[in-house]
Design a protein around this motif. Structure first.
Motif, short mmCIF file in Angstrom:
data_model
loop_
_atom_site.label_atom_id
_atom_site.label_comp_id
_atom_site.label_asym_id
_atom_site.label_seq_id
_atom_site.Cartn_x
_atom_site.Cartn_y
_atom_site.Cartn_z
N TYR A 6 -22.68 -2.26 2.69
CA TYR A 6 -23.18 -3.11 1.61
C TYR A 6 -22.99 -2.45 0.26
CZ TYR A 6 -25.16 -6.98 4.23
OH TYR A 6 -25.32 -8.11 5.00
N GLY A 7 -22.87 -1.14 0.23
CA GLY A 7 -22.66 -0.45 -1.04
C GLY A 7 -21.21 -0.33 -1.45
N SER A 8 -20.29 -0.78 -0.59
CA SER A 8 -18.85 -0.68 -0.89
C SER A 8 -18.40 -1.84 -1.77
CB SER A 8 -18.04 -0.67 0.41
OG SER A 8 -18.38 0.43 1.21
N ASN A 9 -17.28 -1.63 -2.45
CA ASN A 9 -16.73 -2.64 -3.35
C ASN A 9 -15.91 -3.65 -2.54
OD1 ASN A 9 -15.04 -4.03 -5.24
ND2 ASN A 9 -15.45 -2.41 -6.73
N ILE A 10 -16.41 -4.87 -2.49
CA ILE A 10 -15.74 -5.91 -1.68
C ILE A 10 -14.35 -6.21 -2.21
CG2 ILE A 10 -15.82 -8.33 -0.97
CD1 ILE A 10 -18.83 -8.16 -0.88
N LYS A 11 -14.23 -6.36 -3.55
CA LYS A 11 -12.92 -6.71 -4.13
C LYS A 11 -11.89 -5.62 -3.86
CE LYS A 11 -10.66 -8.17 -8.40
NZ LYS A 11 -9.47 -7.35 -8.11
N LYS A 12 -12.32 -4.36 -3.96
CA LYS A 12 -11.41 -3.26 -3.72
C LYS A 12 -10.93 -3.26 -2.26
CE LYS A 12 -11.07 1.73 -4.48
NZ LYS A 12 -11.79 2.95 -4.91
N ALA A 13 -11.87 -3.51 -1.34
CA ALA A 13 -11.52 -3.55 0.08
C ALA A 13 -10.54 -4.69 0.37
CB ALA A 13 -12.78 -3.72 0.92
N LYS A 14 -10.75 -5.84 -0.26
CA LYS A 14 -9.84 -6.98 -0.05
C LYS A 14 -8.46 -6.68 -0.61
CE LYS A 14 -11.52 -11.14 -0.80
NZ LYS A 14 -12.23 -12.27 -1.47
N ILE B 294 -7.05 -3.76 -0.88
CA ILE B 294 -6.39 -2.79 0.00
C ILE B 294 -5.77 -3.51 1.20
CG2 ILE B 294 -6.82 -0.89 1.61
CD1 ILE B 294 -8.89 0.17 -0.39
N LEU B 295 -6.51 -4.43 1.78
CA LEU B 295 -6.00 -5.15 2.95
C LEU B 295 -4.76 -5.97 2.59
CD1 LEU B 295 -9.35 -6.36 4.55
CD2 LEU B 295 -7.85 -4.55 5.38
N LEU B 296 -4.77 -6.61 1.41
CA LEU B 296 -3.62 -7.39 0.98
C LEU B 296 -2.43 -6.49 0.65
CD1 LEU B 296 -5.38 -10.11 -1.22
CD2 LEU B 296 -4.40 -10.39 1.07
N GLU B 297 -2.70 -5.31 0.10
CA GLU B 297 -1.62 -4.36 -0.18
C GLU B 297 -0.95 -3.88 1.11
OE1 GLU B 297 -3.38 -1.22 -2.43
OE2 GLU B 297 -3.81 -2.47 -4.18
N ILE B 298 -1.76 -3.64 2.14
CA ILE B 298 -1.20 -3.22 3.43
C ILE B 298 -0.27 -4.30 3.97
CG2 ILE B 298 -1.78 -2.71 5.83
CD1 ILE B 298 -4.41 -1.48 4.80
N CYS B 299 -0.69 -5.55 3.87
CA CYS B 299 0.14 -6.66 4.36
C CYS B 299 1.41 -6.81 3.53
CB CYS B 299 -0.67 -7.96 4.32
SG CYS B 299 -2.04 -8.02 5.49
N ALA B 300 1.30 -6.62 2.21
CA ALA B 300 2.47 -6.77 1.35
C ALA B 300 3.51 -5.68 1.62
CB ALA B 300 2.03 -6.74 -0.12
N ALA B 301 3.05 -4.49 2.02
CA ALA B 301 3.96 -3.37 2.25
C ALA B 301 4.64 -3.43 3.62
CB ALA B 301 3.20 -2.05 2.10
N ASP B 302 4.12 -4.24 4.52
CA ASP B 302 4.67 -4.33 5.87
C ASP B 302 5.67 -5.49 5.93
OD1 ASP B 302 5.21 -4.53 8.59
OD2 ASP B 302 3.19 -3.91 9.15
N LYS B 303 6.95 -5.18 6.16
CA LYS B 303 7.98 -6.21 6.18
C LYS B 303 7.85 -7.15 7.37
CE LYS B 303 11.38 -3.39 3.72
NZ LYS B 303 12.73 -2.76 3.76
N ARG B 304 7.13 -6.73 8.40
CA ARG B 304 6.98 -7.57 9.59
C ARG B 304 6.00 -8.71 9.36
NH1 ARG B 304 6.07 -2.22 13.04
NH2 ARG B 304 4.68 -2.01 11.24
N ILE B 305 5.15 -8.58 8.35
CA ILE B 305 4.16 -9.61 8.04
C ILE B 305 4.78 -10.63 7.10
CG2 ILE B 305 1.94 -10.07 6.94
CD1 ILE B 305 1.01 -7.34 7.90
N LEU B 306 4.71 -11.90 7.47
CA LEU B 306 5.32 -12.96 6.68
C LEU B 306 4.59 -13.15 5.35
CD1 LEU B 306 5.96 -15.60 9.50
CD2 LEU B 306 7.52 -13.87 8.62
N LYS B 307 5.39 -13.42 4.33
CA LYS B 307 4.80 -13.64 3.00
C LYS B 307 4.48 -15.11 2.75
CE LYS B 307 5.33 -9.28 2.40
NZ LYS B 307 5.69 -8.95 3.79
N ASN B 308 5.04 -15.96 3.61
CA ASN B 308 4.74 -17.39 3.52
C ASN B 308 4.59 -17.95 4.94
OD1 ASN B 308 4.38 -19.97 2.50
ND2 ASN B 308 6.59 -20.40 2.41
#
Length: 275
Positions: free
Chosen positions: A188-196, A198-212
């Protein structure tokens, strides 16, 4: 003289019977020859039909054999009838035998019908990853009576087709792409926006994950000891599990590096000293 006369009488009756029976015999032989030719022509037509249609080879072979067997049984009844056997009696005998066999093979007939339905409507094919009857694995072989599935542990599960055709089947390869859903809790003390982010950055960096369609993250629940984030993304079937495990490992490393807490169950034990 009496014996000779008796032999002559017997021989005369035998010859009369042969001459009476000869037309039926000739007719039966002609019927047999013509019937076998007709069956051969029908078999060729059936084979041509299946060659043009897109059916499973197992189903094609089985139906061709079944049609040929039925036609031969009908031809046998016709030939025997031409020889003078009562058709009603013969049909009754064949029907009674068929009923007895059907009752004895009820389970097998159910599996046979299920196999025909599976091969005809193709809810799955060899090579598909499915979940059915509590078994997850890759379809190895589809036969008329059973389906063989290779499990994760490289064991072979043999499932009767009657059960498969009458229950739920989940085919993970029916579509070319697949959506993953990963739930992760943060403190509950963590930054929600920052965590979100990070998760989107991980997906953007992985070529196996579709962008659309684009990956998405949202707050799934406010639990007792964590804020549960839900990550959803799409990947091709061939890349799905590799992308899933990469995201799971990478998010833990990134959260640790960025100081985002992933809560885990803890128990506090207190001891009381008696005076």
């Amino acid at each position: 003289m009496e014996k000779l006369s008796g032999y002559q009488e017997f021989l005369s009756k035998a010859m009369d019977w042969v001459w009476e029976f000869m037309p039926n015999l000739i007719t039966s032989v002609i019927t047999l020859i013509v019937g076998m030719w007709v069956i051969k022509m029908i078999s060729r037509l059936v084979k041509r039909f299946f060659d043009r249609a897109d059916y499973d080879p197992t189903l094609e072979t089985f139906i061709e054999s079944l049609i040929k067997a039925i036609l031969k049984i009908l031809l046998f009844v016709l030939v025997v009838t031409q020889l003078g056997v009562q058709s009603s009696s013969l049909v009754a005998i064949v029907g009674a035998a068929g009923l007895a066999i059907g009752l004895a093979l009820q389970g097998s007939l159910s599996n046979f019908a299920g196999g025909v339905l599976i091969l005809l409507f193709k809810p799955f094919k060899v090579g598909d990853f499915i979940s059915a009857q509590g078994v997850d694995g890759t379809v190895k072989e589809i036969s008329i009576f059973t389906t063989k599935i290779n499990t994760f542990g490289n064991q072979v599960a043999i499932i009767p087709n009657g059960q498969l055709s009458n229950n739920t089947i989940v085919n993970f390869n029916a579509e070319s792409t697949r959506r993953d859903k990963i739930d992760v809790g943060i403190g509950y003390g963590s930054n929600i926006k920052k965590a979100k982010d990070i998760l989107l950055e991980i997906c953007a960096a992985d070529k196996r994950i579709l962008k659309n369609p684009a990956p998405e993250v949202y707050v799934g629940a406010l639990a007792d000891s964590s804020v549960n984030l839900t990550l959803r993304f799409w990947a091709d079937n061939a890349d799905f599990w590799a992308a899933h495990f990469h995201v799971m490992e990478t998010l833990k490393e990134r959260f640790d590096a960025e100081g985002i807490e992933i809560p885990f169950p803890q128990r506090e034990v207190r001891t009381k000293t008696m005076a």
